[in-house]
Design an enzyme around this catalytic site. Structure first.
Site, PDB file in Angstrom:
ATOM      1  N   CYS A   1      38.392  31.965  47.014  1.00 15.34           N
ATOM      2  CA  CYS A   1      37.321  32.926  47.263  1.00 15.34           C
ATOM      3  C   CYS A   1      37.940  34.254  47.685  1.00 15.34           C
ATOM      4  O   CYS A   1      38.749  34.298  48.619  1.00 15.34           O
ATOM      5  CB  CYS A   1      36.404  32.393  48.366  1.00 15.34           C
ATOM      6  SG  CYS A   1      35.170  33.593  48.913  1.00 15.34           S
TER       7      CYS A   1
ATOM      8  N   CYS B   1      36.786  34.982  51.658  1.00 15.43           N
ATOM      9  CA  CYS B   1      37.287  34.221  52.805  1.00 15.43           C
ATOM     10  C   CYS B   1      38.489  33.332  52.481  1.00 15.43           C
ATOM     11  O   CYS B   1      39.007  32.657  53.370  1.00 15.43           O
ATOM     12  CB  CYS B   1      36.162  33.376  53.404  1.00 15.43           C
ATOM     13  SG  CYS B   1      35.657  31.983  52.332  1.00 15.43           S
TER      14      CYS B   1
ATOM     15  N   CYS C   1      31.260  29.803  46.737  1.00 16.05           N
ATOM     16  CA  CYS C   1      32.069  29.455  47.902  1.00 16.05           C
ATOM     17  C   CYS C   1      31.177  28.738  48.915  1.00 16.05           C
ATOM     18  O   CYS C   1      30.206  29.333  49.411  1.00 16.05           O
ATOM     19  CB  CYS C   1      32.686  30.701  48.533  1.00 16.05           C
ATOM     20  SG  CYS C   1      33.634  30.337  50.025  1.00 16.05           S
TER      21      CYS C   1
ATOM     22  N   CYS D   1      31.456  30.830  52.623  1.00 16.75           N
ATOM     23  CA  CYS D   1      30.897  32.150  52.964  1.00 16.75           C
ATOM     24  C   CYS D   1      29.722  32.567  52.090  1.00 16.75           C
ATOM     25  O   CYS D   1      29.105  33.603  52.332  1.00 16.75           O
ATOM     26  CB  CYS D   1      31.985  33.225  52.918  1.00 16.75           C
ATOM     27  SG  CYS D   1      32.516  33.669  51.239  1.00 16.75           S
TER      28      CYS D   1
ATOM     29  N   ASP E   1      60.299  33.904  30.047  1.00 15.62           N
ATOM     30  CA  ASP E   1      60.207  32.640  30.772  1.00 15.62           C
ATOM     31  C   ASP E   1      59.388  31.637  29.957  1.00 15.62           C
ATOM     32  O   ASP E   1      58.206  31.863  29.692  1.00 15.62           O
ATOM     33  CB  ASP E   1      59.553  32.899  32.133  1.00 15.62           C
ATOM     34  CG  ASP E   1      59.401  31.636  32.961  1.00 15.62           C
ATOM     35  OD1 ASP E   1      59.910  30.582  32.552  1.00 15.62           O
ATOM     36  OD2 ASP E   1      58.775  31.717  34.035  1.00 15.62           O
TER      37      ASP E   1
END
Length: 449
Positions: free
Chosen positions: A208, A211, A230, A233, A358
Site C-alpha cells: 500500500c 501505509c 488495503c 488504511c 541481467d
C-alpha cells in the site's frame, strides 16, 4: 512555421538517410534520428508544433497498444503519425517524424515511448494525453526497481500538467501520488466486493503506498493487477471509467471480451492483450471515436512487429512472441497453454543493452507450469543459449527434447523441421530483430523497419 537553418539541415540529412536505408538496406528505425539530433538536439521542438501528441508508455504492452490505437484512429483521422517498429527512444521517435508526410493542418501523433525517455520527449513536445499500461520489474540494470521506473514517467508527466492521463486503474502504483492532470481510469470490472485475495508471493508492487501494508484484492487478473484494497488504511482502486465487463473466450490467436457491455474480438491472444485493447479503447473514446468505429477497427487481422507475428517456415506455422521480463513471460506461457493443438517451443535469449544484460529474470518465469512432457521439441538459441537451456533442464524438460544452437540460421532450419505443425518462438528484443532480419533475407517475411 519557419524552421531555423540548423533544423532544416537536420531534416534534410535525416530524411536522406532514411530514404537510403529503407531503399537499399530494408530498414533504419533510429539512425536517421541520430543524425538529425546530432545536428539539432532540439529537433522535435520544431516538428511537434504541428501535432497533437499521445504518448503510450509503461513496461509491457506499449507496442501493441500503440498499434491498436493507431488502427482505431485511422478510422477518423486522415493522418496518424506513429513509430510502428517499437523504436521508442528519442532517436527512434525523431525518425518517425522524419518519415512522415508533411501534415495538412493539425495532425495527430501516437507515440510509443520508452519509460526512461518520457521526460526527454516531454521537454520538447507537450502531449495532449498519456496512456499508461503497467509497471513491472524489467531490465533492472537500466531502470532499477518499479518505483524508480514510474518516477521516470512522472518526471515527464510533470512537464505537461494539463495533459489527460489514461491510466490502468488496476495497477496500484498509478494511484500512489497526487498529480494535477485530469485522469481517466480503465480496468477489469468486479462485482464481488466480499472476496479477499493476495497476489502471488513473487509479485512486485503489492505494498500500500499510504501505509505500506500488504495489499489485498477483491479480484486479480494477473501479477499485481486487479481490484486492490488495503485492509489497514482503506486505500483502494479508483472508480473505473472504461471496464472489461466480461471475458468470453481466450485462444492463442484471438480473444473475445466485452468493454462497457459492447462485444469485441481481437486477433491476438492473452489476457495482457485484452488490457492493451482496453487501453486503446479508453484513449480512442477520449479522442471522441465512437464505440462502433472501435469495434470495426479491431476486427481487422493485422500482424504487429514481433508480437504474436505468425509466419510460415516450410509449411510450419511459427509464432514469434517478444518476452523481456517475468510477468510478460508468464502471461505468454498462459497464452500458449490455451492452444488445443500440439506445438513445439523455441526460445532465443540475448543479453544486450536493449534486452537488459541481467538474464536472472528467466528464473522467475514459471517454466515448471508448461506441459513440458507433451511438447515434442524445444529449440534454444541466442547469445545466452546455455542459460535458457539450463532453465528448461531445471524445470525438468526431457533432455532428449532440447536442441541448442548459437547459429540463427540453424535455428530457423530446425524450426522448419519440427515434427508438428506449430512452433512458438519466444525471443528477447535484439534476438527478435536479428531473427526477423534473417527471415527477411531468406524470403520468409517482407523486409522490416
Amino acid at each position: 512555421m519557419t524552421m531555423s537553418l540548423k533544423t532544416s539541415l537536420a531534416k534534410l540529412l535525416g530524411r536522406s538517410s532514411y530514404w537510403f536505408l529503407h531503399t537499399f538496406r530494408g530498414g533504419g528505425s533510429s539512425f536517421p534520428g541520430k543524425i538529425a539530433l546530432k545536428l539539432d538536439p532540439q529537433f522535435l521542438r520544431s516538428f511537434g508544433k504541428s501535432y497533437d501528441v499521445i504518448i503510450v508508455t509503461g513496461t509491457n504492452g506499449k507496442t501493441m497498444t500503440t498499434s491498436l490505437l493507431t488502427k482505431i484512429l485511422d478510422q477518423k483521422y486522415d493522418q496518424v503519425l506513429t513509430n510502428p517498429s517499437g523504436s521508442n527512444m528519442v532517436q527512434g521517435i525523431v525518425t518517425a517524424f522524419l518519415a512522415a508526410k508533411k501534415p495538412q493542418g493539425r495532425a495527430l501523433a501516437v507515440l510509443e515511448v520508452d519509460e526512461a525517455n518520457v521526460a526527454p520527449i516531454c521537454a520538447q513536445l507537450t502531449p495532449k494525453a498519456f496512456v499508461l499500461t503497467n509497471i513491472f520489474r524489467d531490465q533492472m540494470d537500466r531502470y532499477g526497481e518499479i518505483y524508480t521506473t514510474y518516477q521516470k514517467i512522472v518526471d515527464g508527466i510533470k512537464l505537461a500538467p494539463a495533459a489527460t492521463l489514461i491510466v490502468n486503474g488496476d495497477a496500484a502504483i498509478f494511484n500512489d501520488r497526487q498529480l494535477p492532470n485530469p485522469i481517466i481510469y480503465y480496468g477489469f470490472a468486479n462485482d464481488d466486493s466480499e472476496t479477499d485475495l493476495r497476489a502471488s508471493f513473487n509479485s512486485d508492487g503489492v505494498l500500500c503506498p499510504v501505509c505500506h501494508h500488504i495489499l489485498h484484492y477483491h479480484s486479480i487478473t494477473y501479477a499485481n493487477l486487479g481490484d486492490y484494497f488495503c485492509p489497514n488504511c482503506g486505500f483502494h482502486r479508483p472508480e473505473l471509467t472504461d471496464k472489461v465487463t466480461a471475458v468470453e473466450e481466450l485462444r492463442p490467436n484471438f480473444s473475445k471480451f466485452m468493454i462497457n457491455g459492447t462485444p469485441f474480438k481481437i486477433h491476438v491472444g492473452g489476457m495482457y492483450n485484452i488490457y492493451n485493447a482496453l487501453a486503446a479503447y479508453s484513449a480512442a473514446t477520449y479522442l471522441a471515436v465512437a464505440p462502433a468505429q472501435i469495434v470495426q477497427a479491431l476486427r481487422h487481422d493485422e500482424q504487429v512487429f514481433g508480437r504474436q507475428e505468425v509466419i510460415k517456415l516450410n509449411g510450419k506455422h511459427a509464432t514469434i512472441i517478444l518476452v523481456k521480463n517475468p510477468v510478460g513471460l508468464n502471461q505468454v506461457f498462459d497464452l500458449i497453454k490455451t492452444d488445443p493443438d500440439p506445438f513445439a517451443l523455441g526460445f532465443l535469449l540475448n543479453a544486450n543493452p536493449a534486452d537488459g544484460r541481467d538474464t536472472s529474470w528467466i528464473w522467475d518465469g514459471e517454466f515448471e507450469d508448461l506441459p513440458l512432457t507433451a511438447i515434442p521439441e524445444i529449440l534454444v538459441g541466442g547469445e545466452r543459449q546455455a542459460d535458457i537451456k539450463l532453465r528448461f533442464e531445471v524445470a525438468e524438460a526431457p533432455q532428449a527434447k532440447i536442441k541448442e544452437t548459437q547459429s540463427l540460421s540453424d535455428f530457423i532450419t530446425q524450426a522448419g523441421q519440427i515434427p508438428n505443425e506449430k512452433i512458438y518462438i519466444l525471443t528477447t528484443y535484439t534476438a527478435m530483430l536479428a531473427l526477423r532480419k534473417l527471415l527477411a533475407e531468406q524470403g520468409f517475411i517482407a523486409a522490416g523497419y
